[in-house]
Design a protein around this motif. Structure first.
Motif, PDB file in Angstrom:
ATOM      1  N   ILE A 265       0.841  -1.208   0.000  1.00  0.00           N
ATOM      2  CA  ILE A 265       0.000   0.000   0.000  1.00  0.00           C
ATOM      3  C   ILE A 265       0.873   1.254   0.000  1.00  0.00           C
TER       4      ILE A 265
ATOM      5  N   PHE B  41       3.040   1.128  -3.591  1.00  0.00           N
ATOM      6  CA  PHE B  41       2.283   1.216  -4.853  1.00  0.00           C
ATOM      7  C   PHE B  41       0.951   1.946  -4.723  1.00  0.00           C
ATOM      8  N   GLY B  42       0.480   2.100  -3.490  1.00  0.00           N
ATOM      9  CA  GLY B  42      -0.779   2.809  -3.293  1.00  0.00           C
ATOM     10  C   GLY B  42      -0.545   4.288  -3.063  1.00  0.00           C
ATOM     11  N   VAL B  43       0.249   4.580  -2.023  1.00  0.00           N
ATOM     12  CA  VAL B  43       0.539   5.982  -1.703  1.00  0.00           C
ATOM     13  C   VAL B  43       1.646   6.513  -2.608  1.00  0.00           C
ATOM     14  N   GLY B  44       2.628   5.673  -2.862  1.00  0.00           N
ATOM     15  CA  GLY B  44       3.783   6.102  -3.664  1.00  0.00           C
ATOM     16  C   GLY B  44       4.967   6.361  -2.762  1.00  0.00           C
TER      17      GLY B  44
ATOM     18  N   PRO C 105       5.345   5.967  -8.217  1.00  0.00           N
ATOM     19  CA  PRO C 105       4.092   6.701  -8.012  1.00  0.00           C
ATOM     20  C   PRO C 105       3.013   5.815  -7.399  1.00  0.00           C
ATOM     21  N   GLY C 106       2.087   6.439  -6.711  1.00  0.00           N
ATOM     22  CA  GLY C 106       0.960   5.687  -6.150  1.00  0.00           C
ATOM     23  C   GLY C 106      -0.070   5.437  -7.235  1.00  0.00           C
ATOM     24  N   LEU C 107       0.089   4.332  -7.916  1.00  0.00           N
ATOM     25  CA  LEU C 107      -0.758   4.058  -9.083  1.00  0.00           C
ATOM     26  C   LEU C 107      -2.108   3.446  -8.722  1.00  0.00           C
ATOM     27  N   PHE C 108      -2.160   2.805  -7.568  1.00  0.00           N
ATOM     28  CA  PHE C 108      -3.352   2.006  -7.277  1.00  0.00           C
ATOM     29  C   PHE C 108      -4.053   2.502  -6.013  1.00  0.00           C
ATOM     30  N   PRO C 109      -5.343   2.187  -5.884  1.00  0.00           N
ATOM     31  CA  PRO C 109      -6.077   2.617  -4.676  1.00  0.00           C
ATOM     32  C   PRO C 109      -5.517   1.948  -3.425  1.00  0.00           C
ATOM     33  N   THR C 110      -5.628   2.638  -2.310  1.00  0.00           N
ATOM     34  CA  THR C 110      -5.070   2.106  -1.062  1.00  0.00           C
ATOM     35  C   THR C 110      -5.989   1.090  -0.393  1.00  0.00           C
TER      36      THR C 110
END
Lengths: 623, 358
Positions: free
Chosen positions: B189, B192-195, B200-205
């Motif tokens: 999270i 890949f979620g926040v970055g 970058p945060g590409l996906f929802p947390t």
């Protein structure tokens, strides 16, 4: 054949050369695409998110608790009642400043001279979200339903227990007749529902009000969509009589893990995080000082106490349980509390996110707050505590243990909630402090403390309640009337306290309609509780929550001066919230979705391509 | 691998080889095999039925041992009259003797009625069917991926065992298998979620959907939410399949039939895919079916970290009350799935290896 041959690392048969380089390039390309696409889009964790579709201002609140029901007659959980508070108006609201009653659906109210009839004037400018007018008949129907249908009394039946009759002589007049005086008539936390919708419900015990949207209501927001454990969506009620909310939409989004919710706040996916029930000190510390994030560390509405078993008993006089008899001596109870360093608990356990406990009702409820005078305060004083125990006949033996006249050492069982880390931490301190007094202690941490608690099989227990603006309920749980009818029954008692003086005061405050006089009586009750020493309040934990200032420009706390945002006694926070510029939280833009999915598709296509290449067989390969 | 009938070429020398119908004697062994298989299958099905019955009984009494009064827990923290408490007990059948509660429970369970949840006041079966697709989407997707990945990498590891690739493969798989899934989930999270840094945060947390989307946009949205929990699940689960596949294949690798296959001049990956792997499948198939049975139970920790509205989280909520009908219903459902999957695996074994079940 060499070993190498045997295990097939060298080809034993001429074959078409395999394009290893091509595969490597394809794989590398897919990976590169995945990451470069992310970098090339406006998806970096920039907190200032794009507006939701249609330029709507959306306020997203992270929640964890599951909705039990969206029926105002059934819902009891905080998340559900908070949502319903936004959907249906009550007769009266609580002022966000000092929680005194202010107009809700009712603009005025007055009791009769004999205190047994209350007349409410219902406002004429309120409408249901389907356009129909809100009338006194809706309120009368709601109360009558609760009085006559057991299922309708599930959540809030206690409010109408003392009602004799409810009528609506006109669309703007509601009359409630009581069996006996009841001072809480301006604190009826009952959502008033539209009769024209609810009269069609055949079985209220099975109707959760969560299938047909939008839900007809008259609060500041209209409930438009709900998916269990995913989200609850509400839109602003533009026709709300108090004025429309500033945000167009309010979304309660589910984050079952608090760390994940905090991460979502950092990213800007949510506007607000409340915690369960508060952010941990570590989470609060990590968010403090972060750009565009404000931590609201404010006085809470809970007290955190150490309750003593006064000897479990039933209304029929039968005693049960196995509480230590030494605790029936007030000197022993006071000595135990004087050996508790509350300052250390605030500093070390709550890490400063709490206020030192004094009286029964937290200081944020200024009207009813009471604290002992300096001379009466049971301050941390182990020496004095030791003297009190000596006076009570519990002296230290050669081993340093306190023993009674029967030679039995003082050894207490403290019931604790396994799910609450504070209980465990405070328990360790108690063990250490009481050991110095010569008292033994064992910590019984259970997932569910209900069984031993109801059976009275404990000596002391960690206890805590959220207090409402009207303190009637938290006061009532220490009356003799709250005891179970028999040892086999379940009463409303918190921990079996039954004191005549306290009960007399309780009855007086319930019949006292003068606010100031009533507050005085309530403070006397708190004083009595303090002297009895059965409920030792150690702390008032703060409400620690956080929100994004680039999405929420301003929001009203309750109390206004310093208070909480989530779980207020009213809709003030979400109704008053002002959006910051064009900021609004979102679950990620559609660009992000497309890029994310595209990256996945590219990787998947690469894998499929490689697999297909591998499967390609020639005539040479066939057996 | 059925025994084949003798063909015309095996006719006695000196006699004309005329085509004749397959002799009856040929059908004997076949029918004996079929009978044996049916007997074996019936035994397994009977065992499954007994197990299901045991689950039904155990489920009822086991959860009655959970401390706590459900009615008191449900009404905790609010004023409720003694009359109301009694009404709740009557409504939920808690006022009946235990034996009567048990017979009611069994009778209803056999008709598919698992009762009504105390806390949600909804039929248990509705709560299950509401959360099941979510769980199947998450665990099913992850199951397909980690099984394929584990088998693929396990095969290659075994085939090149002892080399750097093998050591890296097994090392990484063991490490990820040992990592707590919730911790890995939080890392995923954050990264890949926040970055984090250049990532970058590409996906929802968290969550399964943003809400308010329909049609293809909804599908994309759910797929977008699915990526991180699936990555986490695959990362912690593929190692098990990898190790089992690798170990089974290593056992086969010294076999004579593989030497024969190579001697026939077959390409190496054909020897592996068409000869070695099918014979090494049995332990992997067992694991696959066990994992398949587990998929419906959800994954409490991953579902919690990623706020995925599945059965795992529902089970946890049910236990915390305790919401007896919901706990019992879910227990029965999970156990039944595992039993059915294990039975299917048992029924499949003889088809993979005729020696089984004889």
């Amino acid at each position: 054949m060499s070993t190498q041959d045997q295990y097939g690392t060298r080809r034993s048969h001429p074959r078409i050369p395999r394009p290893r380089t091509l595969r490597l390039v394809a794989t590398a390309g897919a990976i590169a695409l995945t990451f470069s696409s992310g970098l090339a889009t406006p998806l970096n964790p920039a907190p200032q998110r794009a507006e939701a579709a249609g330029g709507k201002k959306v306020l997203t609140v992270a929640v964890a608790q599951s909705v039990d029901s969206l029926s105002p007659f059934l819902a009891v959980r905080l998340v559900s009642t908070s949502i319903l508070r936004l959907t249906y108006e009550y007769l009266t609201d609580y002022d966000p400043g000092d929680a005194h009653p202010v107009p809700g659906l009712a603009t005025k109210w007055a009791p009769s001279a004999d205190k047994l009839t209350w007349t409410y004037t219902i406002r004429s400018d309120a409408k249901w979200s389907d356009g129909q007018k809100v009338t006194a008949q809706d309120a009368a129907w709601t109360f009558n339903k609760m009085m006559t249908d057991q299922a309708a009394a599930t959540a809030n039946g206690s409010f109408v227990g003392n009602f004799r009759k409810v009528t609506a002589p006109s669309p703007t007049k509601l009359v409630v007749e009581l069996k006996k005086p009841q001072a809480t008539m301006t604190a009826l936390d009952v959502p008033i529902v539209p009769e024209h919708v609810w009269k069609n419900v055949s079985d209220l015990s099975k109707f959760n009000n969560d299938k047909t949207f939008p839900i007809v209501g008259d609060g500041p927001f209209v409930l438009t969509d709900y998916k269990a454990d995913s989200y609850v969506r509400l839109k602003a009620n533009k026709g709300f009589w108090r004025g429309a909310p500033k945000f167009d939409e309010l979304v309660f989004k589910y984050y079952k893990d608090q760390d994940a919710a905090v991460a979502a706040l950092r990213k800007g996916e949510v506007s607000f995080v409340a915690g369960q029930p508060a952010l941990t000190p570590a989470q609060a510390a990590s968010l403090k000082g972060q750009k565009d994030i404000k931590v609201n560390d404010a006085p809470g509405r809970r007290f955190y106490a150490l309750a003593t078993n006064p000897g479990a008993r039933a209304k029929n006089g039968k005693r049960f349980g196995d509480g230590d008899p030494s605790l029936l001596d007030q000197r022993v109870r006071n000595a135990l509390f004087m050996a508790v360093d509350r300052r250390t608990i605030i500093d070390k356990v709550f890490q400063g996110h709490a206020v030192e406990g004094q009286g029964y009702i937290p200081p944020r409820f200024s009207t009813y707050f009471w604290k002992p005078s300096a001379s009466r305060t049971l301050s941390y004083d182990p020496t004095k505590a030791g003297r009190l125990l000596d006076q009570a006949g519990y002296r230290k033996n050669a081993d340093g243990k306190r023993v009674g006249e029967d030679g039995k050492p003082l050894d207490y069982r403290v019931l604790c909630h396994a799910t609450d880390p504070n209980d465990k931490a405070v328990g360790q301190y108690l063990k250490e402090w009481w050991a110095k007094l010569g008292i033994g202690m064992s910590l019984d941490c259970l997932d569910n403390v209900t069984d031993p608690w109801l059976a009275g099989k404990y000596d002391l227990a960690f206890d805590g309640w959220s207090v409402n603006p009207d303190p009637d309920f938290v006061l009532s749980i220490h009356t003799c009337a709250a005891l179970p009818a028999t040892p086999k029954d379940t009463g409303q008692t918190d921990n079996f306290i039954c004191d005549k003086t306290y009960d007399e005061l309780y009855a007086r405050q319930l019949a006292e309609y003068d606010s100031a006089k009533r507050a005085g009586i309530v403070q006397q009750m708190e004083s009595r509780l303090y002297d009895l020493g059965y409920m030792n309040v150690m702390a008032y934990p703060n409400a620690v929550e956080a929100y994004r200032t680039d999405q929420i420009k301003s929001i009203e706390t309750m109390p206004r001066a310093a208070g909480n945002i989530y779980g207020q006694d009213g809709y003030w926070s979400w109704w008053s919230a002002v959006p910051a510029g064009s900021g609004s939280s979102s679950g990620g833009s559609s660009t992000g979705v497309v890029v994310g999915i595209a990256a996945g598709v590219v990787v998947l296509a690469g894998a499929v391509f490689l697999f297909a290449r591998r499967r390609g067989a020639t005539a040479d390969d066939r057996e | 691998m059925q025994p084949t009938a003798p063909d015309a070429a095996s006719a006695p020398v000196g006699k004309a080889a005329v085509p004749v119908p397959a002799p009856r004697a040929v059908r004997g062994p076949r029918s004996r095999t079929t009978t044996a298989y049916l007997r074996y299958g019936a035994g397994k099905a009977g065992g499954a039925a007994v197990s299901l019955l045991a689950v039904l009984v155990t489920g009822f009494f086991l959860f009655r041992l959970i401390p706590g009064d459900p009615v008191k827990t449900m009404t905790g923290g609010r004023p409720v009259s003694a009359r109301q408490l009694a009404e709740y007990r009557r409504e939920f059948g808690l006022d009946l003797p235990l034996w009567q509660q048990f017979t009611d429970y069994c009778g209803k369970a056999l008709t598919g009625d698992l009762g009504t949840s105390y806390q949600f006041r909804t039929p248990v079966i509705d709560k299950i069917t509401e959360a099941l697709p979510n769980t199947l989407l998450l665990t099913g997707t992850a199951f397909v991926l980690y099984t394929a990945l584990g088998m693929f990498l396990g095969t290659r590891s075994a085939w090149r065992h002892g080399r750097l690739g093998d050591r890296l493969n097994t090392g990484l798989a063991l490490t990820l298998y040992s990592v707590p899934s919730f911790w890995l989930g939080l890392l995923v999270i954050i990264v890949f979620g926040v970055g984090l840094g250049p990532v970058p945060g590409l996906f929802p947390t968290g969550g399964m959907e943003s809400g308010g989307k329909e049609g293809f946009a909804y599908v994309l949205d759910v797929a977008h939410h699915l990526v991180l929990p699936v990555i986490t699940l695959v990362a912690v689960e593929y190692g098990q399949t990898l190790l089992v596949t690798r170990s089974a294949l290593l056992d086969e690798m010294g076999s004579d039939y593989l030497t024969t296959a190579r001697a026939k001049g077959l390409r190496d990956d054909l020897v592996r895919r068409r000869h070695a792997v099918p014979n090494a499948l049995l332990p992997t198939v067992t694991l696959v079916f066990v994992n398949l049975g587990r998929t419906v139970a959800g994954v409490i920790l991953v579902e919690t970290v990623f706020s995925w509205p599945g059965l795992g989280g529902l089970f946890y909520q049910a236990l915390s009350v305790p919401d007896l009908p919901l706990v019992q219903g879910l227990f029965l459902f999970f156990a039944s799935t595992v039993i059915v999957m294990n039975t299917l695996a048992d029924l499949l074994y003889p088809l993979l290896d005729p020696r089984v079940g004889r």
